[in-house]
Design an enzyme around this catalytic site. Structure first.
Site, mmCIF file in Angstrom:
data_model
loop_
_atom_site.group_PDB
_atom_site.id
_atom_site.type_symbol
_atom_site.label_atom_id
_atom_site.label_comp_id
_atom_site.label_asym_id
_atom_site.label_seq_id
_atom_site.Cartn_x
_atom_site.Cartn_y
_atom_site.Cartn_z
ATOM 1 N N ASN A 1 -2.532 1.279 8.769
ATOM 2 C CA ASN A 1 -2.082 -0.034 8.615
ATOM 3 C C ASN A 1 -1.672 -0.456 7.394
ATOM 4 O O ASN A 1 -1.573 0.216 6.159
ATOM 5 C CB ASN A 1 -3.396 -1.074 9.009
ATOM 6 C CG ASN A 1 -4.248 -1.048 7.990
ATOM 7 O OD1 ASN A 1 -4.630 0.092 7.485
ATOM 8 N ND2 ASN A 1 -5.012 -1.490 7.795
ATOM 9 N N ILE A 2 0.677 -0.537 7.837
ATOM 10 C CA ILE A 2 0.533 -1.087 6.555
ATOM 11 C C ILE A 2 1.172 -2.899 6.283
ATOM 12 O O ILE A 2 1.161 -2.965 7.488
ATOM 13 C CB ILE A 2 2.199 -0.962 6.284
ATOM 14 C CG1 ILE A 2 1.528 1.200 7.155
ATOM 15 C CG2 ILE A 2 3.177 -1.208 5.949
ATOM 16 C CD1 ILE A 2 3.261 2.134 7.179
ATOM 17 N N GLU A 3 0.400 -3.391 5.570
ATOM 18 C CA GLU A 3 0.420 -5.152 5.297
ATOM 19 C C GLU A 3 1.791 -5.612 4.819
ATOM 20 O O GLU A 3 3.075 -5.248 4.091
ATOM 21 C CB GLU A 3 -0.423 -5.795 5.160
ATOM 22 C CG GLU A 3 -1.829 -5.328 5.889
ATOM 23 C CD GLU A 3 -3.385 -5.492 5.249
ATOM 24 O OE1 GLU A 3 -2.955 -6.254 4.240
ATOM 25 O OE2 GLU A 3 -4.057 -5.719 6.029
ATOM 26 N N CYS B 1 -1.524 -2.699 19.877
ATOM 27 C CA CYS B 1 -2.225 -1.253 20.448
ATOM 28 C C CYS B 1 -2.568 -1.183 21.453
ATOM 29 O O CYS B 1 -1.540 0.070 22.122
ATOM 30 C CB CYS B 1 -2.925 -0.894 18.940
ATOM 31 S SG CYS B 1 -1.873 -1.188 17.642
ATOM 32 N N CYS C 1 -6.477 -2.740 18.172
ATOM 33 C CA CYS C 1 -6.191 -4.322 18.517
ATOM 34 C C CYS C 1 -5.086 -4.061 19.799
ATOM 35 O O CYS C 1 -4.797 -3.410 20.457
ATOM 36 C CB CYS C 1 -5.121 -4.971 17.626
ATOM 37 S SG CYS C 1 -3.479 -4.797 17.579
ATOM 38 N N GLU D 1 -2.975 2.410 14.249
ATOM 39 C CA GLU D 1 -2.050 3.006 15.704
ATOM 40 C C GLU D 1 -1.125 3.294 16.302
ATOM 41 O O GLU D 1 -0.764 4.258 16.679
ATOM 42 C CB GLU D 1 -3.230 2.469 17.222
ATOM 43 C CG GLU D 1 -5.046 2.372 16.409
ATOM 44 C CD GLU D 1 -5.010 1.406 15.623
ATOM 45 O OE1 GLU D 1 -4.425 0.318 14.661
ATOM 46 O OE2 GLU D 1 -5.991 0.565 16.302
ATOM 47 N N CYS E 1 -0.572 -2.332 12.705
ATOM 48 C CA CYS E 1 -1.030 -0.980 12.777
ATOM 49 C C CYS E 1 -0.910 0.201 12.347
ATOM 50 O O CYS E 1 -0.331 0.875 13.089
ATOM 51 C CB CYS E 1 -2.392 -1.403 14.245
ATOM 52 S SG CYS E 1 -2.324 -3.155 13.804
HETATM 53 N N1 THU Z 1 -5.493 -2.862 12.043
HETATM 54 C C1 THU Z 1 -5.399 -1.576 12.208
HETATM 55 O O1 THU Z 1 -4.443 -1.040 12.065
HETATM 56 N N2 THU Z 1 -5.969 -1.569 13.656
HETATM 57 C C2 THU Z 1 -6.996 -1.541 13.998
HETATM 58 O O2 THU Z 1 -6.627 -1.705 15.135
HETATM 59 C C3 THU Z 1 -6.911 -2.858 13.823
HETATM 60 C C4 THU Z 1 -6.618 -4.085 12.918
HETATM 61 C C5 THU Z 1 -5.020 -3.756 10.752
HETATM 62 C C6 THU Z 1 -4.336 -4.638 11.048
HETATM 63 C C7 THU Z 1 -4.515 -5.362 9.469
HETATM 64 O O3 THU Z 1 -3.257 -4.968 8.461
HETATM 65 C C8 THU Z 1 -5.631 -5.095 9.164
HETATM 66 O O4 THU Z 1 -6.101 -3.770 10.384
HETATM 67 C C9 THU Z 1 -6.624 -6.430 9.144
HETATM 68 O O5 THU Z 1 -6.484 -6.723 10.411
#
Ligand code: THU
Length: 133
Positions: A42-44, A92, A89, A55, A53
């Site tokens: 994941n890259i915020e 995804c 999520c 995935e 996300c």
């Molecule tokens: N996130 C994912 O990378 N995959 C998921 O299936 C659920 C959420 C990440 C997004 C964000 O960076 C952090 O988790 C919190 O939501």
């Protein structure tokens, strides 16, 4: 490749997560029919909607490199070591099912219990695009 190995790769991929806001690390590993593995994290983003996300990072890497036959996606997170499953999520799920309703989701913990289901188990009655016709 077996689920344990794929999940181990996802667990390692989460080390690259860029998570200054949530501090919640997610890693994913996509296995393709030709036995290639694409990883993602994941890259915020300070503008939260720009967050990607793990995935989708992994899936988009596979697709953009020309691998569209996806067999499995393993998902690990900061909670894996606590033996907690991490499921994709809603966004995804829709993106994964775009590439096949039989794609397998693998989650859990490589040193604990490993769980597998189909993406269609997680997204019944999905919007498939057939509605356009
Ligand atoms: N996130 C994912 O990378 N995959 C998921 O299936 C659920 C959420 C990440 C997004 C964000 O960076 C952090 O988790 C919190 O939501």
């Amino acid at each position: 490749m077996d689920n344990k190995k794929l999940l181990e790769i996802a667990e390692k991929a989460k080390d690259n997560a860029y998570v200054p806001y949530s501090n919640f690390r997610v890693g994913a590993a996509v296995l393709t029919k030709d036995n290639k593995v694409y990883t993602g994290c994941n890259i915020e983003c300070a503008s939260f909607g720009g967050t990607n996300c793990a995935e989708r990072t992994a899936l988009f890497k596979a697709i953009s490199e020309g691998s569209k036959d996806i067999l499995k996606i393993a998902i690990a997170s900061s909670n894996s070591e606590k033996n907690e499953k991490t499921f994709p999520c809603g966004i995804c799920r829709q993106v994964i099912i775009e590439f096949g309703k039989d794609i397998k989701i693998v989650t859990g913990y490589s040193k604990g219990e490993i769980y597998e289901c189909s993406i269609s188990d997680l997204l019944p009655n999905y919007f498939s695009g057939s509605e356009f016709n």
